[in-house]
Design a protein around this motif. Structure first.
Motif, short mmCIF file in Angstrom:
data_model
loop_
_atom_site.label_atom_id
_atom_site.label_comp_id
_atom_site.label_asym_id
_atom_site.label_seq_id
_atom_site.Cartn_x
_atom_site.Cartn_y
_atom_site.Cartn_z
N HIS A 283 44.90 -13.92 67.06
CA HIS A 283 45.03 -12.94 65.94
C HIS A 283 45.79 -13.96 65.73
N HIS B 16 38.58 -3.83 71.57
CA HIS B 16 39.16 -2.52 72.11
C HIS B 16 37.87 -1.91 71.40
N HIS C 151 33.70 -12.71 69.02
CA HIS C 151 34.98 -11.90 68.54
C HIS C 151 35.72 -12.89 69.56
N ASP D 238 39.63 -8.64 63.58
CA ASP D 238 40.06 -8.00 64.09
C ASP D 238 41.07 -7.36 63.10
N ASP E 203 37.15 -5.70 66.59
CA ASP E 203 38.46 -5.06 66.88
C ASP E 203 38.51 -4.23 65.92
N HIS F 34 41.75 -3.48 63.42
CA HIS F 34 42.46 -2.28 63.92
C HIS F 34 42.85 -1.29 63.44
N HIS G 266 40.52 -12.31 67.73
CA HIS G 266 40.75 -12.07 68.82
C HIS G 266 42.02 -12.54 69.25
ZN ZN Z 1 42.82 -7.91 68.54
#
Ligand code: ZN
Length: 245
Positions: A154, A66, A118, A8, A39, A10, A152
């Motif tokens: 976080h 994402h 994930h 993650d 992600d 991002h 996933h």
């Molecule tokens: Zn995420």
């Protein structure tokens, strides 16, 4: 052998660079393999640069929701409006090559005695969340290895299952494996932590000592926020970075 596992990102380049320098420090001390649980993009201002950092190091990377959303591989109608705005912006800046890279990511892999995915080992493509011990119980049935690493939500967490199928949450940041027990470990998020601590998270798994540690690293949040403002990304997403929520 050690594994350096993170998830993650991002599109948060400052957070990713900080985590990668921690990885490089670890690698100078002995053999260490990085694994990214997906992600890479979505929410943050540098999706392309984050893909580039991952690709140039040939890091084993899995697909996140994402990543799929940014290449139109999944329906984003259930995304909240902030996530949707960010996904549409991300989609508009990615190159064809970036898209091909995201398209190539697998949903799940087994590496040695660990499964990596994930979201959840059961129905990986459904992007379910694993928050409760009840959710965990069902998911322990869906992997054969001793440990499954996920991202996933976080939020870093260690969940343990004994031979008797009893499950509980281990409330510390270091865990030692025991023969016969199984583990689901959430490694938290590099680029958008949501456990109340805004620092980037990652996990270091030492195969020789059979221990896993969750490590936290401070990064330049103010710089990431300034870039997000420049690209007119939603205020809610900008503010949550400093709150870790
Ligand atoms: Zn995420």
């Amino acid at each position: 052998m050690k594994y350096f596992i993170f998830s993650d990102i991002h599109g948060n380049l400052e957070a990713l660079q900080t985590v990668l320098s921690e990885f490089e420090k670890e690698q100078r001390e002995g053999e260490c393999t990085p694994v990214c649980l997906g992600d890479v993009v979505g929410y943050g201002p540098n999706p392309r640069e984050c893909i580039e950092q991952i690709r140039k190091r040939n890091i084993v990377t899995l697909a996140g929701n994402h990543d799929y959303a940014a290449i139109g591989k999944m329906d984003i109608s259930y995304f909240n409006p902030y996530a949707k705005d960010a996904v549409l912006w991300t989609k508009s800046v990615l190159s064809n090559e970036d898209m091909d890279f995201l398209e190539s990511l697998p949903l799940r892999r087994v590496i040695g005695n660990m499964t990596v995915v994930h979201a959840t080992p059961c129905e990986a493509e459904q992007w379910n969340y694993l928050f409760t011990l009840y959710d965990a119980q069902h998911n322990f049935e869906c992997f054969e290895t001793q440990v499954c690493f996920v991202g996933h939500s976080h939020q870093p967490i260690f969940i343990i299952q004994k031979e008797t199928r009893d499950c509980w949450v281990h409330p510390h940041s270091i865990l030692s494996f025991r023969d016969g027990w199984k583990y689901i470990i959430n490694v938290g998020s590099v680029g958008q932590p949501r456990d109340g601590n805004p620092w980037s998270a990652c996990a270091i798994y030492d195969e020789d000592t059979q221990t896993v540690e969750i490590r936290r690293m401070k990064y330049d949040i103010v710089l990431t926020q300034a870039k997000m403002r420049e690209h007119c990304l939603p205020d809610f997403l900008i503010e949550r970075l400093e709150l870790g929520r």
